[in-house]
Design an enzyme around this catalytic site. Structure first.
Site, PDB file in Angstrom:
ATOM      1  N   LYS A  69      -5.699  -8.782 -17.731  1.00  0.00           N
ATOM      2  CA  LYS A  69      -6.658  -8.341 -16.702  1.00  0.00           C
ATOM      3  C   LYS A  69      -6.828  -6.837 -16.714  1.00  0.00           C
ATOM      4  O   LYS A  69      -5.863  -6.081 -16.809  1.00  0.00           O
ATOM      5  CB  LYS A  69      -6.154  -8.805 -15.332  1.00  0.00           C
ATOM      6  N   ARG A 113      -6.569 -13.561  -5.691  1.00  0.00           N
ATOM      7  CA  ARG A 113      -5.138 -13.725  -5.930  1.00  0.00           C
ATOM      8  C   ARG A 113      -4.303 -12.759  -5.090  1.00  0.00           C
ATOM      9  O   ARG A 113      -3.188 -13.048  -4.693  1.00  0.00           O
ATOM     10  CB  ARG A 113      -4.801 -13.661  -7.407  1.00  0.00           C
ATOM     11  N   GLN A 141     -10.254  -6.195   0.643  1.00  0.00           N
ATOM     12  CA  GLN A 141      -8.958  -6.846   0.771  1.00  0.00           C
ATOM     13  C   GLN A 141      -8.582  -7.095   2.229  1.00  0.00           C
ATOM     14  O   GLN A 141      -7.873  -8.054   2.531  1.00  0.00           O
ATOM     15  CB  GLN A 141      -7.872  -6.031   0.069  1.00  0.00           C
ATOM     16  N   GLY A 225      -1.395  -2.089  -0.248  1.00  0.00           N
ATOM     17  CA  GLY A 225      -2.181  -0.974  -0.762  1.00  0.00           C
ATOM     18  C   GLY A 225      -1.502  -0.146  -1.830  1.00  0.00           C
ATOM     19  O   GLY A 225      -2.160   0.390  -2.714  1.00  0.00           O
ATOM     20  N   ASP A 227       0.138   0.619  -5.065  1.00  0.00           N
ATOM     21  CA  ASP A 227       0.386   0.082  -6.406  1.00  0.00           C
ATOM     22  C   ASP A 227       0.409   1.215  -7.436  1.00  0.00           C
ATOM     23  O   ASP A 227       0.106   1.025  -8.604  1.00  0.00           O
ATOM     24  CB  ASP A 227      -0.656  -0.976  -6.780  1.00  0.00           C
ATOM     25  N   LYS A 231       0.845   6.494  -3.983  1.00  0.00           N
ATOM     26  CA  LYS A 231       0.336   5.788  -2.815  1.00  0.00           C
ATOM     27  C   LYS A 231       1.472   5.430  -1.862  1.00  0.00           C
ATOM     28  O   LYS A 231       2.592   5.149  -2.291  1.00  0.00           O
ATOM     29  CB  LYS A 231      -0.411   4.518  -3.231  1.00  0.00           C
TER      30      LYS A 231
END
Length: 325
Positions: A69, A113, A141, A225, A227, A231
């Site tokens: 992906k 997902r 999201q 949030g 990742d 962050k």
């Protein structure tokens, strides 16, 4: 012949539903059983436009295919009237390495997902009886998380905070119309946390949004949030106050997720006490055991979920083509 599926075709068969939950739970369980190869995430950053591109994959033992992906998040895109998220998935044969399918989904499969993983976290970590859900953020999201959560918990009210008042009001209108929930827009994050049984953070924040002093007995937090190393949505002390901390993949979260900051800043933080979702699903360890516990789940998004949702999409799309014939 190589098959290419477009976003509209994919949306027709893949939904936020119990079937998706089942497939992604199977993936997490396989990881818990040592049957998954998950390489480190490849990421490219574009700081001048608040952009990033991630490449994720996972090979699950005994399955005949796996996904690769590529997803992008460019968070200044709203200035250009473009969506923030995009991407595609590719499905390869595990026997020959040949490319079987390309999903030009513009990030839709990732959205689904990710929402499903949040629902799985709540299924095992939140109280059974809840009435209110808090959401920090108003983007895509923020919507999928609440929709997916409604599959595993009944609730009446959604409390939401967004930096943009107009976006927050639009979010409230949308969730009220699609899910039939009462939605209350708040002017501060503290009031959202204090009024919610479950709190979901869905932002690309780089400074902590939630303070430990706001937590109350029984609350569950799902943080989706963070990742990337820079962050952060939870101040590290949140983890000191939590009775149970869970994550999708410990090694990945301590590099990219909220656990990165807890491990770096808390002298008494015990990384080995953090449990992975797959271990809870497969009953190797316990999830929530009382209504008074404070629980936190750090979700960074995994190639496991991508392979699971891509394989489900391929199966359903092939079945739909057969029916047309």
């Amino acid at each position: 012949m190589l098959k290419v599926f477009l976003e509209d075709e994919i949306r027709n068969v893949i939904k936020v539903d119990a079937r998706a939950i089942e497939e992604i739970e199977k993936g997490f369980t396989a990881y818990s059983d040592g049957k998954v190869q998950v390489p480190p995430i490849l990421r490219l950053d574009f700081p001048n436009v608040q952009g990033e591109i991630d490449v994720k994959t996972a090979v699950i033992e005994d399955l005949d295919s796996f996904a690769l992906k590529v997803s992008s998040g460019f968070f200044d895109n709203h200035k250009l009237n473009l969506p923030s998220l995009s991407g595609l998935m590719m499905l390869f044969s595990s026997q020959t390495g040949m490319l079987k399918t390309i999903f030009l989904d513009n990030g839709y499969l990732t959205d689904v997902r990710t929402g499903i993983a949040g629902a799985i976290a709540a299924k095992y970590l939140a109280k059974q009886q809840i009435s209110s859900v808090g959401v920090i953020g108003t983007g895509v999201q923020a919507r999928y998380q609440v929709e997916a959560l409604s599959l595993v918990r009944d609730f009446d009210t959604v409390h939401v905070f967004g930096r943009n008042e107009r976006a927050a009001k639009k979010y409230a209108e949308d969730i009220s119309a699609t899910l039939g929930k009462q939605v209350i827009v708040h002017q501060d994050i503290e009031s959202v946390v204090k009024n919610s049984d479950i709190v979901i953070t869905t932002t690309p924040a780089t400074v902590p949004l939630i303070k430990s002093e706001w937590l109350h007995p029984g609350v569950h937090i799902t943080a989706v949030g963070s990742d990337a190393e820079h962050k952060q949505e939870l101040e590290p002390e949140v983890f000191s106050k939590a009775d149970l901390v869970a994550c999708d993949i410990r090694e990945q979260c301590v590099r990219l997720g909220e656990l990165h900051h807890a491990n770096e800043h808390l002298t008494d933080f015990d990384l080995q006490s953090v449990v992975e979702l797959g271990d809870i699903i497969s009953e190797k360890t316990e999830g929530r055991v009382s209504d008074e516990q404070i629980t936190v789940c750090d979700l960074t998004g995994t190639g496991i979920q991508d392979t699971a949702i891509a394989r489900l999409a391929f199966k359903l799309l092939e079945n739909s083509k057969e029916k047309v014939k």
